[in-house]
Every structure is written in C-alpha cells, then in structure tokens.
Write a protein that holds these residues in place. Structure first.
Motif, PDB file in Angstrom:
ATOM      1  N   LYS A   1      10.830  -4.474  17.459  1.00 49.06           N
ATOM      2  CA  LYS A   1       9.560  -4.395  18.175  1.00 49.06           C
ATOM      3  C   LYS A   1       9.757  -4.652  19.668  1.00 49.06           C
ATOM      4  O   LYS A   1       9.189  -3.942  20.521  1.00 49.06           O
ATOM      5  CB  LYS A   1       8.583  -5.407  17.585  1.00 49.06           C
ATOM      6  CG  LYS A   1       7.154  -5.253  18.073  1.00 49.06           C
ATOM      7  CD  LYS A   1       6.243  -6.333  17.472  1.00 49.06           C
ATOM      8  CE  LYS A   1       6.117  -6.171  15.986  1.00 49.06           C
ATOM      9  NZ  LYS A   1       5.107  -7.128  15.424  1.00 49.06           N
ATOM     10  N   ALA A   2      10.588  -5.652  19.988  1.00 44.15           N
ATOM     11  CA  ALA A   2      10.860  -5.948  21.398  1.00 44.15           C
ATOM     12  C   ALA A   2      11.610  -4.802  22.061  1.00 44.15           C
ATOM     13  O   ALA A   2      11.373  -4.479  23.235  1.00 44.15           O
ATOM     14  CB  ALA A   2      11.666  -7.241  21.507  1.00 44.15           C
ATOM     15  N   PHE A   3      12.525  -4.158  21.323  1.00 43.10           N
ATOM     16  CA  PHE A   3      13.286  -3.032  21.877  1.00 43.10           C
ATOM     17  C   PHE A   3      12.375  -1.831  22.130  1.00 43.10           C
ATOM     18  O   PHE A   3      12.511  -1.137  23.149  1.00 43.10           O
ATOM     19  CB  PHE A   3      14.407  -2.661  20.917  1.00 43.10           C
ATOM     20  CG  PHE A   3      15.326  -1.587  21.439  1.00 43.10           C
ATOM     21  CD1 PHE A   3      16.225  -1.865  22.465  1.00 43.10           C
ATOM     22  CD2 PHE A   3      15.277  -0.305  20.925  1.00 43.10           C
ATOM     23  CE1 PHE A   3      17.074  -0.875  22.948  1.00 43.10           C
ATOM     24  CE2 PHE A   3      16.119   0.691  21.402  1.00 43.10           C
ATOM     25  CZ  PHE A   3      17.020   0.396  22.422  1.00 43.10           C
ATOM     26  N   GLU A   4      11.448  -1.599  21.213  1.00 42.74           N
ATOM     27  CA  GLU A   4      10.527  -0.470  21.384  1.00 42.74           C
ATOM     28  C   GLU A   4       9.658  -0.676  22.625  1.00 42.74           C
ATOM     29  O   GLU A   4       9.357   0.287  23.351  1.00 42.74           O
ATOM     30  CB  GLU A   4       9.665  -0.317  20.127  1.00 42.74           C
ATOM     31  CG  GLU A   4      10.458   0.210  18.936  1.00 42.74           C
ATOM     32  CD  GLU A   4       9.675   0.158  17.631  1.00 42.74           C
ATOM     33  OE1 GLU A   4       8.656  -0.576  17.578  1.00 42.74           O
ATOM     34  OE2 GLU A   4      10.086   0.834  16.666  1.00 42.74           O
ATOM     35  N   LYS A   5       9.250  -1.900  22.888  1.00 40.06           N
ATOM     36  CA  LYS A   5       8.498  -2.184  24.109  1.00 40.06           C
ATOM     37  C   LYS A   5       9.363  -1.971  25.351  1.00 40.06           C
ATOM     38  O   LYS A   5       8.895  -1.466  26.379  1.00 40.06           O
ATOM     39  CB  LYS A   5       7.976  -3.618  24.089  1.00 40.06           C
ATOM     40  CG  LYS A   5       6.754  -3.837  23.243  1.00 40.06           C
ATOM     41  CD  LYS A   5       6.203  -5.253  23.486  1.00 40.06           C
ATOM     42  CE  LYS A   5       4.725  -5.278  23.317  1.00 40.06           C
ATOM     43  NZ  LYS A   5       4.119  -6.575  23.641  1.00 40.06           N
ATOM     44  N   LEU A   6      10.634  -2.341  25.242  1.00 42.63           N
ATOM     45  CA  LEU A   6      11.571  -2.157  26.344  1.00 42.63           C
ATOM     46  C   LEU A   6      11.726  -0.677  26.677  1.00 42.63           C
ATOM     47  O   LEU A   6      11.812  -0.283  27.848  1.00 42.63           O
ATOM     48  CB  LEU A   6      12.922  -2.759  25.974  1.00 42.63           C
ATOM     49  CG  LEU A   6      14.045  -2.649  27.009  1.00 42.63           C
ATOM     50  CD1 LEU A   6      13.874  -3.725  28.070  1.00 42.63           C
ATOM     51  CD2 LEU A   6      15.410  -2.799  26.346  1.00 42.63           C
ATOM     52  N   GLN A   7      11.754   0.146  25.650  1.00 43.02           N
ATOM     53  CA  GLN A   7      11.977   1.582  25.850  1.00 43.02           C
ATOM     54  C   GLN A   7      10.819   2.269  26.563  1.00 43.02           C
ATOM     55  O   GLN A   7      10.968   3.410  27.033  1.00 43.02           O
ATOM     56  CB  GLN A   7      12.233   2.259  24.497  1.00 43.02           C
ATOM     57  CG  GLN A   7      13.607   1.930  23.914  1.00 43.02           C
ATOM     58  CD  GLN A   7      13.905   2.725  22.665  1.00 43.02           C
ATOM     59  OE1 GLN A   7      13.128   2.708  21.714  1.00 43.02           O
ATOM     60  NE2 GLN A   7      15.018   3.435  22.664  1.00 43.02           N
ATOM     61  N   LYS A   8       9.688   1.615  26.662  1.00 47.13           N
ATOM     62  CA  LYS A   8       8.548   2.194  27.372  1.00 47.13           C
ATOM     63  C   LYS A   8       8.665   2.011  28.886  1.00 47.13           C
ATOM     64  O   LYS A   8       7.800   2.453  29.638  1.00 47.13           O
ATOM     65  CB  LYS A   8       7.252   1.558  26.865  1.00 47.13           C
ATOM     66  CG  LYS A   8       6.964   1.905  25.409  1.00 47.13           C
ATOM     67  CD  LYS A   8       5.699   1.215  24.909  1.00 47.13           C
ATOM     68  CE  LYS A   8       5.444   1.554  23.444  1.00 47.13           C
ATOM     69  NZ  LYS A   8       4.234   0.862  22.900  1.00 47.13           N
ATOM     70  N   THR A   9       9.734   1.321  29.302  1.00 43.41           N
ATOM     71  CA  THR A   9      10.004   1.137  30.729  1.00 43.41           C
ATOM     72  C   THR A   9      11.128   2.082  31.143  1.00 43.41           C
ATOM     73  O   THR A   9      11.674   2.842  30.327  1.00 43.41           O
ATOM     74  CB  THR A   9      10.433  -0.314  31.021  1.00 43.41           C
ATOM     75  OG1 THR A   9      11.745  -0.524  30.470  1.00 43.41           O
ATOM     76  CG2 THR A   9       9.462  -1.301  30.398  1.00 43.41           C
ATOM     77  N   ASN A  10      11.502   2.013  32.404  1.00 40.18           N
ATOM     78  CA  ASN A  10      12.606   2.820  32.919  1.00 40.18           C
ATOM     79  C   ASN A  10      13.905   2.022  33.025  1.00 40.18           C
ATOM     80  O   ASN A  10      14.811   2.377  33.782  1.00 40.18           O
ATOM     81  CB  ASN A  10      12.249   3.395  34.294  1.00 40.18           C
ATOM     82  CG  ASN A  10      11.150   4.424  34.203  1.00 40.18           C
ATOM     83  OD1 ASN A  10      11.101   5.214  33.252  1.00 40.18           O
ATOM     84  ND2 ASN A  10      10.244   4.415  35.174  1.00 40.18           N
ATOM     85  N   ILE A  11      13.991   0.931  32.268  1.00 44.16           N
ATOM     86  CA  ILE A  11      15.201   0.111  32.295  1.00 44.16           C
ATOM     87  C   ILE A  11      16.381   0.895  31.743  1.00 44.16           C
ATOM     88  O   ILE A  11      16.280   1.559  30.702  1.00 44.16           O
ATOM     89  CB  ILE A  11      14.995  -1.180  31.468  1.00 44.16           C
ATOM     90  CG1 ILE A  11      13.961  -2.080  32.151  1.00 44.16           C
ATOM     91  CG2 ILE A  11      16.307  -1.935  31.291  1.00 44.16           C
ATOM     92  CD1 ILE A  11      13.565  -3.289  31.321  1.00 44.16           C
ATOM     93  N   SER A  12      17.502   0.798  32.433  1.00 46.81           N
ATOM     94  CA  SER A  12      18.723   1.467  31.985  1.00 46.81           C
ATOM     95  C   SER A  12      19.341   0.678  30.838  1.00 46.81           C
ATOM     96  O   SER A  12      19.619  -0.520  30.973  1.00 46.81           O
ATOM     97  CB  SER A  12      19.716   1.559  33.153  1.00 46.81           C
ATOM     98  OG  SER A  12      20.951   2.071  32.710  1.00 46.81           O
TER      99      SER A  12
END
Length: 508
Positions: free
Chosen positions: A104-115
């Motif tokens: 769940k935390a990773f899916e939220k991360l993927q909504k950003t432009n973080i490399s």
C-alpha cells in the motif's frame, strides 16, 4: 509524536523483537490505530526527525527492502518528496514481492515522480553514491524481524553504505543487526543515528549494537505507555535516574559499621590486579580493606597505599586469621592464577558463609569446579562466560541475554556480563547498563569494577542494588575520563577520583 534521544529520556523497559512483533498490532488496535496508519505515523515521525537533524537536506537516498521496514521507507521517501526534497529510492526487491501495508505504501509512492531504482537492474556502488551527491541515506532495508545471515547482493550493498562518507540514518534498527540479541551474523549498517519505534528493543543496547546503532532515538508513536503497561518487559534499562540509590554515610558511623573487605588474588608476577581491585574498593567507600596475595607481591601491592592492610598469603593461614573471621565481603580472582596455591584459596572462599564477589581467575576455577550459590556476584567477560557455560565466545556474543540467564540458572546469585551494554541479572530480573565507552577496553577495568561491587555490597542492604549501582558508576566514571581526556590511553586507575566524586555528588 516527539522523537527523544533514548539515553537522555530513558523508558524503564526494553523488549525483544519477538515481543514487539507479536503485540504491536493488538496495542495499536486497543488505541484505535490501524497497522497501515501506524506505518504512516512511523514514516512521518522519522521524516520530522530528519528535518530537525538536517534542516538543509536537499538530496535523499532511501534504501528499501520488501517488508514493513521498507514500507516505512516508502512513506519517508514520499513525505520528503512532498516537502520539495529530491528523492531517490533504491529498492532491493521487486514490486511483485510486496504485500500488505508495504505494498500500500509503495502504491502511494508510485503516484509521485520519485525515481525508483531496482537492485536487479543496478548494483549500489560507491561511485553511484558519490556521483549523485546525496546528503543522507535512509536505511529501511530490514526491520526488527531480521535474523540470520545476509545474502548477496544485499550484504554487498550494506558494505557499500558503510564505506562512503555520507550520513546514514536507520529506520527502527540498523539493517543486519538482530534486534533481540544485538548480534550481527554477517554484516550490518553502521548508522550515524537510529530512530526506533514504540519501545526500546534490547538488542539495540548491548553487544555489537554499540558499533552499528549510532545515536539512538525513540519515537513512541503514542503507543509506548500502553505497551509498557500491557506487556511484561524482557529487560530493564538502567541509567540516569533509573539506578539504585547511593549509600548514605551516617554522621555517627565509624569504620566498624561499614566493615572489612578481604581481597584475594595476585599470584606470583601479577601484583597489579588485586591492587586495582582493592584500591577501587577504598575509593568506593570500603572502610577497611585487607589484601591476601602471593608473598612475592606484597611490597608492590602495598606500595604507595598505606591504607591497605596485609592478610596472610596462604589458605591455611588465612582461615585462622582475624581478617577472614571479620570480613564482611570476600573478593577473589584478580590475578589469582590457576596454581595449587590459587585453588586452595578458591576452595576456602567458596566454602565460606561470606558474601562473595568472583572475578577473573576465580571464574576460571569455578568453570572447572562448578558450584551454585545464591549469595555471590559473578563478573565474567565474554571469554569467561564461555568457559562457565562450556561454549564458544561467539555463542555468548550471538545472544548475550540468553547467556547471562543461563549463567544465573546454572551458578545462582547475580551475574554481570561485561562488555558494551553490560548486562546484570539475578534469578528474577535483567538490566541493561547504559554508561561506559570503548576507552574501557583496557587491562584492569574489570578489577576496578569488582572492587566497586564489593565495597557497595558492604554499604547497601541488597547485593543486586550494589551490583547495579557499581556497574553504572564504573561506566559513568569512564565517561567522565573520556570527556576530559579522551578514550585512547585511558587507564583503569584513571577512574578512581571520578568514582569517589560520583558517589559524593547529589546527582549523577
């Protein structure tokens, strides 16, 4: 959710990783926090700590694993990105291996432009770290559930982090360190700071943890009080105000009230050990100290310290002496050796009805001739502990907490397992000491400690209080030496004036 430096504001309890993993969910549910919300709170608390410690942070690398520790890392990375910090995530797994709250935390991360860089596609190298000019690395690879050897290429990645000149902050525990034992099976992150969550984990306070944890901070995530109230501690932490009260000197007391300590040791050619122990006992408030040592050492032991008395030098003569009869506590072992002379003195002491402190060579003899008593204090270093238990030093260091409990079970009484984060245990409780430093890794330190213990046993009602206080004072005195003169070149005898000073101060 304030983050407090753990040793400045000590909780009184420490827990094994197993206890935290088994109970954090039920405690969170009790106060109405979901486990994912707890992950968000952990990440937020850690990130706020980072901003406080490094207000100029502009470029962050977060190294994540696939478990919940990695999930904390994903939250930290996202919060840093939202705060305008350049963020890179190095993920030491694959997205399809994630599950539960970490997913769940990773899916939220993927909504950003973080490399997000994957270990399967790129190995972490010193050149990569230096070329990208990271200000900080966040270690979120493994959490408190980690046990056993670290496989490649993860071990290589950890070693890369340990050999670059970039600060590293660890999430909950330095990756590779076992949070229940303080043991490092293969390799572990050497952190500059560690922020641990909810409660103190015992493995962060003893053994190899001293090399890896760095400055230790605690974020309670609003669960600490409920956890300590609901779950029985694995160990207690002693330091600051959480130590036994110091002895108070009655204005009308005289030397007979405190009594006589008889210190036995220093075989031929080994005069220094029993001198260190006996003089530290004097500095710790023992009113009368007599020394029984090999006759060849007598002048050397007494030289420059006329307050010491000389007792007979052999077991048969000592038995019939007033020194043995009047002794309130017997201390045996420093420099004692393993000869027939040594064994005769050892037999005399352990068959007496006196309170005892056994150190050094007396512990070697005890390992060869096991006894069990409830009224003695044993003070082994890891090598001596290994001999007492018939195992290797590596086995002792792999779980110091289990080792000290086994010694108490097998030999009785009180045990001090010396080393970084010294442990003190009796049949009912275990304490982790927080004073002391690496400058104490020098000859004679253990002799000084045994003298302090014996002296305080004469002045306090309970041997466990005397032992706990002695261990803390010993380390605190060394901390004062290190602060004023440095750690390198510290001598055991350098502690004497500070021991006396600490015992006479109103505050520690």
């Amino acid at each position: 959710m304030p983050v407090c430096k753990l040793l400045d504001s000590l909780p009184q309890s420490a827990y094994s990783a197993t206890q935290v993993l088994e109970h954090e969910g039920e405690i969170a549910e009790k106060v109405g926090i979901s486990l994912y919300r707890l992950m968000e709170k952990a990440g937020s608390s850690f990130f706020n700590h980072v901003r406080k410690m490094m207000p100029g942070l502009t470029n962050l690398l977060v190294v994540c694993g696939k478990g919940n520790n990695g999930g904390d890392g994903f939250v930290i990375a996202r919060l840093a990105y939202e705060a305008g910090i350049k963020v890179t995530v190095y993920f030491c797994s694959e997205a399809d291996e994630l599950k539960g709250d970490a997913l769940k935390a990773f899916e939220k991360l993927q909504k950003t432009n973080i490399s997000v860089l994957y270990q399967s596609e790129m190995q972490l190298t010193p050149h990569f770290l230096s070329d990208n000019n990271f200000d900080l690395v966040v270690d979120a690879l493994f959490g408190i559930g980690y046990q056993g050897d670290m496989a490649e290429p993860l071990a290589t990645a950890v070693n890369v982090l340990n050999h670059v000149d970039i600060p590293v902050f660890s999430v909950d525990v330095p990756s590779g360190l076992e949070a229940s034992t303080g043991h490092v099976p293969t390799t572990a992150v050497i952190a500059d700071q560690t922020v641990t969550f909810i409660v103190a984990k015992q493995g962060l306070l003893s053994g190899q943890a001293a090399k890896h944890v760095g400055e230790l901070f605690l974020s309670s995530l609003s669960l600490n009080d409920d956890f300590q109230y609901s779950i029985l501690e694995s160990a207690a932490i002693q330091g600051g105000e959480f130590i036994p009260k110091k002895p108070q000197r009655n204005e009308a007391s005289h030397k007979g009230h405190i009594g006589l300590l008889l210190a036995i040791g220093s075989n031929q050619g080994l005069p220094g050990a029993i001198r260190l122990a006996s003089e530290s006992a004097l500095r710790s408030g023992a009113a009368l100290v007599a020394v029984s040592c090999h006759q060849d050492n007598q002048q050397l032991v007494l030289n420059g310290r006329p307050e010491l008395m000389l007792a007979p030098d052999s077991a048969d003569k000592l038995l019939d002496s007033p020194f043995f009869e009047k002794a309130k506590v017997l201390l045996i072992g420093p420099g004692l050796g393993q000869s027939p002379w040594s064994k005769a003195l050892f037999d005399l002491v352990i068959n007496s009805n006196k309170q005892l402190v056994l150190d050094a060579d007396a512990l070697q003899l005890l390992a060869q001739h096991p006894h069990k008593r409830d009224d003695w204090v044993l003070t082994p270093h890891p090598g001596e502990a290994a001999r007492l238990l018939g195992c290797t030093v590596q086995e002792i260091e792999s779980d110091r907490f289990a080792a000290i409990n086994r010694i108490v079970e097998q030999y009785g009484g009180i045990c001090v397992l010396k080393g970084a984060g010294s442990l003190i245990a009796d049949a009912n409780n275990l304490w982790i000491n927080t004073s002391g430093n690496s400058g104490m890794a020098t000859g004679g330190m253990g002799d000084v400690l045994s003298g302090i213990i014996a002296a305080l046993m004469m002045q306090l009602d309970h041997a466990i209080d005397a032992t706990r206080l002695a261990v803390f004072l010993h380390g605190k005195a060394a901390d004062k030496v290190a602060k004023e003169k440095g750690k390198i070149g510290m001598l055991a005898s350098d502690l004497y004036p500070y021991i006396q000073q600490l015992l006479n101060e109103n505050e520690m």
